[in-house]
Design an enzyme around this catalytic site. Structure first.
Site, PDB file in Angstrom:
ATOM      1  CG  PHE A 169       3.903   6.693   3.796  1.00 49.66           C
ATOM      2  CD1 PHE A 169       4.151   7.915   4.410  1.00 49.66           C
ATOM      3  CD2 PHE A 169       3.618   5.594   4.598  1.00 49.66           C
ATOM      4  CE1 PHE A 169       4.123   8.036   5.794  1.00 49.66           C
ATOM      5  CE2 PHE A 169       3.582   5.705   5.980  1.00 49.66           C
ATOM      6  CZ  PHE A 169       3.847   6.930   6.580  1.00 49.66           C
ATOM      7  CB  SER A 176       3.557   1.609   4.840  1.00 53.95           C
ATOM      8  OG  SER A 176       2.659   2.576   4.319  1.00 53.95           O
ATOM      9  CE  LYS A 177       0.333   4.124   0.152  1.00 50.51           C
ATOM     10  NZ  LYS A 177       0.444   4.669   1.517  1.00 50.51           N
ATOM     11  CG  ASN A 178       2.924  -2.802  -2.822  1.00 53.99           C
ATOM     12  OD1 ASN A 178       2.346  -2.454  -1.802  1.00 53.99           O
ATOM     13  ND2 ASN A 178       2.537  -3.843  -3.540  1.00 53.99           N
TER      14      ASN A 178
END
Length: 370
Positions: free
Chosen positions: A183, A185-187
């Site tokens: 997604f 927003s993930k790292n």
């Protein structure tokens, strides 16, 4: 100074030419579902994580669902998971027809408490899903001992912890299955949804690969019922570009977290997140615990000062309306989870955050009730 909680454009725009080239490459091939880009991405992630099989899927949620399906979890089964987690962990259990049973977590690491999990067991318990929350590993020695003692399958929810380590082992690579999310927003964030399922087990990999594509093998022949869990070639190509920078992203997050910990170590009324010895934390979130019932007031103060912040998570799973009917809610106390839901607050820690921005966050925190 306004500081967002996350700025995806600060990461994507500097590599825009690389991303456009990857897009053009996929466009030129005309192969948009599965194909070489997905296979190459899977190979790169398998090597990075030290696993035999990495299976690209449509989302982190679908990775959990596919893992449960491949293990045969379904109607009448129970699966233990922490209440302090994102909804997908519990939602996927319910979608198989099984029952999620919620346990408590540790107040310092936010991760699953296996003493609480002991209270959740029944003769219907078939699996447990430890969640490596906010970028730090669960105690996987304790998890392995618990699972072996009670003959449970383990699915690691590693949506927030790609590349985090427990000792020298990668999160997600220590159980029947590990699941990951890409997604935005993930790292390692894609330009849309995407996920990964990993395993060391050849038989489980074979089942999951077939289930990823409607249980079909060979074409139009279905040995089992699966789903459409395929990773798009375009997302794989774009993720490969970003993965080539992933070591830098991780280093920058770790440096930002270290700076916060040094600058905020004497801040009254706030408990800083714990980084356990022997674990590699990758800081998907930098989550404070705000004492004396001041969390909401601090959140309002930061927002008024232009500082992005968010509560992960304000409503734990055992308080969600869709699970209110579960008899298993009575099995164990969830005191720590309830407390965390009332006092946690996450502040910006993304890789592109510069020192001036961090100093603005720190100044806003220190000016609260000054």
């Amino acid at each position: 100074m306004n500081v967002p909680l996350l700025d995806v454009n600060a990461q994507n725009h500097p590599i825009a030419e690389e991303l456009r080239a990857a897009f053009d490459g996929v466009l030129e091939t005309g192969r948009f579902i599965m194909g070489a880009e997905v296979e190459q991405f899977e190979a790169e992630l398998a090597e990075f994580l030290g696993v035999k099989h990495a299976i690209g899927v449509s989302s982190g949620t679908d990775a959990i669902l596919l893992a449960l399906m491949a293990l045969g979890i379904g109607q009448g089964d129970e699966v233990i998971c922490p209440s302090f987690t994102f909804f997908a962990t519990a939602g996927c259990i319910a979608r198989t027809g099984a029952t999620p049973v919620f346990c408590d977590c540790h107040p310092d690491t936010f991760n699953i408490d296996f003493a609480s999990a002991e209270q959740c067991l029944s003769d219907k318990t078939k699996a447990i899903i430890p969640v490596h929350l906010f970028g730090q590993s669960v105690d996987m020695d304790a998890c392995a001992a618990f699972a072996e003692k009670h003959e449970l399958k383990v699915i690691e929810d590693t949506a927030q912890s790609l590349g985090a380590k427990f000792g020298d082992r990668s999160c997600g690579a220590m159980s029947e299955f590990g699941t990951y999310s890409f997604f935005p927003s993930k790292n390692l964030g894609g330009l849309g949804d995407g996920g990964l399922l990993v395993t060391q087990d050849d038989e489980l990999a074979d089942i999951a690969i077939k289930m990823r594509n409607h249980g079909m093998h060979p074409r139009y022949y279905h040995q089992m019922v699966g789903g459409n869990f395929r990773l798009d070639a375009l997302q794989a190509a774009l993720l490969r570009v970003k993965f080539s920078h992933y070591a830098d992203y991780t280093r920058q997050r770790q440096e930002n977290a270290a700076y916060y910990k040094e600058q905020l170590k004497d801040l009254e009324g706030v408990i800083l997140p714990v980084e356990q010895d022997g674990y590699e934390h990758i800081w998907n979130q930098f989550t404070l615990r705000v004492e004396h019932g001041q969390r909401d007031a601090l959140k309002e103060h930061l927002t008024e000062n232009g500082i992005g912040c968010e509560i992960y998570y304000p409503v734990p799973m055992h308080q969600q309306q869709c699970f209110a009917h579960l008899e298993s809610l009575q099995r164990t106390s969830l005191k720590v989870t309830d407390e965390l839901a009332s006092n946690v607050l996450s502040i910006p820690v993304y890789p592109e955050l510069n020192r001036d921005q961090q100093d603005a966050v720190i100044a806003a925190l220190k000016s609260f009730n000054a």
